[in-house]
Design a protein around this motif. Sequence first.
Motif, mmCIF file in Angstrom:
data_model
loop_
_atom_site.group_PDB
_atom_site.id
_atom_site.type_symbol
_atom_site.label_atom_id
_atom_site.label_comp_id
_atom_site.label_asym_id
_atom_site.label_seq_id
_atom_site.Cartn_x
_atom_site.Cartn_y
_atom_site.Cartn_z
ATOM 1 N N LYS A 19 0.835 -1.200 0.000
ATOM 2 C CA LYS A 19 0.000 0.000 0.000
ATOM 3 C C LYS A 19 0.875 1.257 0.000
ATOM 4 O O LYS A 19 0.660 2.178 -0.794
ATOM 5 C CB LYS A 19 -0.903 0.034 1.236
ATOM 6 C CG LYS A 19 -1.795 1.274 1.198
ATOM 7 C CD LYS A 19 -2.339 1.674 2.545
ATOM 8 C CE LYS A 19 -3.433 2.698 2.401
ATOM 9 N NZ LYS A 19 -3.060 4.060 2.671
ATOM 10 N N GLU B 154 1.374 4.390 -2.724
ATOM 11 C CA GLU B 154 1.284 5.832 -2.462
ATOM 12 C C GLU B 154 2.500 6.544 -3.052
ATOM 13 O O GLU B 154 2.380 7.652 -3.609
ATOM 14 C CB GLU B 154 1.167 6.139 -0.961
ATOM 15 C CG GLU B 154 0.044 5.409 -0.201
ATOM 16 C CD GLU B 154 -1.377 5.681 -0.701
ATOM 17 O OE1 GLU B 154 -1.544 6.401 -1.698
ATOM 18 O OE2 GLU B 154 -2.321 5.150 -0.097
ATOM 19 N N HIS C 58 1.772 6.925 -6.576
ATOM 20 C CA HIS C 58 0.821 8.022 -6.814
ATOM 21 C C HIS C 58 1.566 9.355 -6.813
ATOM 22 O O HIS C 58 1.315 10.227 -7.636
ATOM 23 C CB HIS C 58 -0.257 8.061 -5.723
ATOM 24 C CG HIS C 58 -1.108 6.822 -5.681
ATOM 25 N ND1 HIS C 58 -2.024 6.582 -4.697
ATOM 26 C CD2 HIS C 58 -1.164 5.767 -6.518
ATOM 27 C CE1 HIS C 58 -2.614 5.416 -4.918
ATOM 28 N NE2 HIS C 58 -2.105 4.908 -6.019
ATOM 29 N N ASP D 254 -8.233 6.927 3.090
ATOM 30 C CA ASP D 254 -8.311 6.549 1.676
ATOM 31 C C ASP D 254 -9.749 6.663 1.187
ATOM 32 O O ASP D 254 -9.995 7.043 0.043
ATOM 33 C CB ASP D 254 -7.764 5.132 1.454
ATOM 34 C CG ASP D 254 -6.243 5.086 1.557
ATOM 35 O OD1 ASP D 254 -5.738 5.083 2.685
ATOM 36 O OD2 ASP D 254 -5.568 5.093 0.513
ATOM 37 N N GLU E 204 -6.700 3.141 -4.839
ATOM 38 C CA GLU E 204 -7.244 3.684 -3.591
ATOM 39 C C GLU E 204 -8.425 2.860 -3.083
ATOM 40 O O GLU E 204 -8.591 2.673 -1.884
ATOM 41 C CB GLU E 204 -7.688 5.143 -3.748
ATOM 42 C CG GLU E 204 -6.592 6.131 -4.128
ATOM 43 C CD GLU E 204 -5.502 6.328 -3.080
ATOM 44 O OE1 GLU E 204 -5.410 5.527 -2.136
ATOM 45 O OE2 GLU E 204 -4.726 7.277 -3.237
ATOM 46 N N HIS F 276 -7.118 0.045 -1.239
ATOM 47 C CA HIS F 276 -6.630 0.439 0.090
ATOM 48 C C HIS F 276 -7.785 0.593 1.072
ATOM 49 O O HIS F 276 -7.681 0.219 2.226
ATOM 50 C CB HIS F 276 -5.891 1.786 0.012
ATOM 51 C CG HIS F 276 -4.711 1.773 -0.897
ATOM 52 N ND1 HIS F 276 -4.112 2.918 -1.349
ATOM 53 C CD2 HIS F 276 -4.025 0.748 -1.447
ATOM 54 C CE1 HIS F 276 -3.097 2.595 -2.133
ATOM 55 N NE2 HIS F 276 -3.028 1.283 -2.222
HETATM 56 FE FE LIG Z 1 -4.161 5.086 -0.803
#
Ligand SMILES: [Fe+2]
Lengths: 247, 320
Positions: free
Chosen positions: B71, B75, B78, B129, B158, B161
């Motif tokens: 996870k 991120e 991202h 999230d 997301e 998550h």
């Molecule tokens: Fe996330």
Amino acid sequence: MLYNYLLQLGDNALILGHRLGEWCGHAPELEIDMALTNIALDLTGQARSLYQHAAEIEGKGRTEDDIAYLRDAWEFKNVLLAEQPNGDFAHTIARQFFYDTFNFFLHRELVGSRDEWLAGFAAKSLKEITYHLRFSSEWVLRLGDGTDTSHEKMQAAVEELWMYTGELKIPSKTDQEMAANGVGPDLNLLKASFDEKVADVLQKANLQMPSTTWMQGGGKDGVHSEHLGFILADMQYLQRAYPGQEW
Amino acid sequence: MTELNFEKHFQDKVDAEIKIEPKDWMPDAYRKTLIRQISQHAHSEVVGMLPEGNWISRAPSLRRKLILLAKIQDEAGHGLYLYSAAETLGISREELVEQLLSGKAKYSSIFNYPTLTWADIGAIGWLVDGAAIMNQVMLTRASYGPYARAMVRICKEESFHQRQGYEIMLTLAKGSAAQQHMAQDALNRWWWPSLMMFGPKDDDSAHSQQSMKWKIKRKSNDELRQQFVDVTVQQAEVLGLAIPDPDLKWNEERGHYDFGEINWDEFWNVVKGNGPCNKQRLDARIKAHEDGAWVREAAMAYAEKKEQRKLMESAKAEAA
Ligand SMILES: [Fe+2]
Ligand SMILES: [Fe+2]
């Protein structure tokens, strides 16, 4: 016996993966952060498979998590190299490069193991380990042949961690048993490949072979450095504080 | 065309739902707003790695440890997509990072709260999230093409998550008394900051109206916040956890949950830098950046050397 051998392999992966996880969010740049986490994921995943299989062949109803979270330091069989602190990025790279080099040759042999499960596991892991070795040796080159500062730091890291490389290649009792049964390779035969690869990469990186000759050992027999106790205190905290719960 | 014509042509495109691409003409203020918003978003992804990273070494099972590592790695990814999207607007990642580290650029205040127990990892996935998704699903339709496309990729991850976080909460809520306590305590601490993630009330939101006109935003802060409350209250019921808001109740007429007043003093105070972890979060980013400087320099120096060697070799080959 095979159970101990699976644990020896699994403990290396678990503990080194744990160390790499400590970088997450703190690496020199985002791309490196993601690459280190990737290796941590691969190693932790390998540990998980090995523990699952170990629990299965032990047949006492234990789980992968019992093996990871409910053993104390003397029951861990990982090499001392795996538990050494991250230090600066050069130390992490030196540790990784030595480990990956050994691990690569080990798994290349394990692919031909007489144990079918282990052969399959090794084939799958070898792909991951090949990538890890490429990552770490490329960084040895970048740091060794980068700037004066990076060269110095890389040389220092190689010198400091070299004394933990002997243990990789010295067979434990379990290693010997496995070699005798055709389950694992004779580690003495891996030594030459390891030494050659290390010498080659260090030379290309303008680095000197370390001058230390004394080698530390004991990890494979459960005699660890002071670091492991702290790793376990951290890692096992919830399982120890709240025994027997689902998470 | 005059400036005015450009502006009209731009707005016509936006109104016709035609995406604005990097090479298209755009008003300066649109560009500036996007840079501010996208970089703020990128910084949030990266700073957001810290509170969760705090629990990697203590994750209670191998499975949870793998999920958490993956996870946080998402991120980081991202952050990368979003920095790239911002770079299409003519600013470099280095400049953006500099703005974060100097305190000039903001990131989501939610990450200035501490993760005190394992349940916080569940609460972050579920609530933080979850709140991010509300906003990001809207942004998949943003008028700026690179931003909208980055959001499509991000949204998929997301929602993963969010489910994983909820599953942690579910496991704890069904667990021992201590685990239930952890879950409730985490919800108590994360609930209000999660509602604050949607930003100030519409009446007090400086940028909202213009952003709606430009179709960067399509729903107001209050609309998104309401949507989040409506969905989340029901999820909390399934968990058997109590939302820490005595004013929360279903409003038949509105078809929505009414909820209590957010503590806006706390909100602005954390924005100003006085949250429990503002200093630690920024310090950690600065330390990583400074400690990593020699590594980035080495990589650049090595790449240059390699390039030069290649040139030398091809020159030699030609001479021969
Ligand atoms: Fe996330
Ligand atoms: Fe994200």
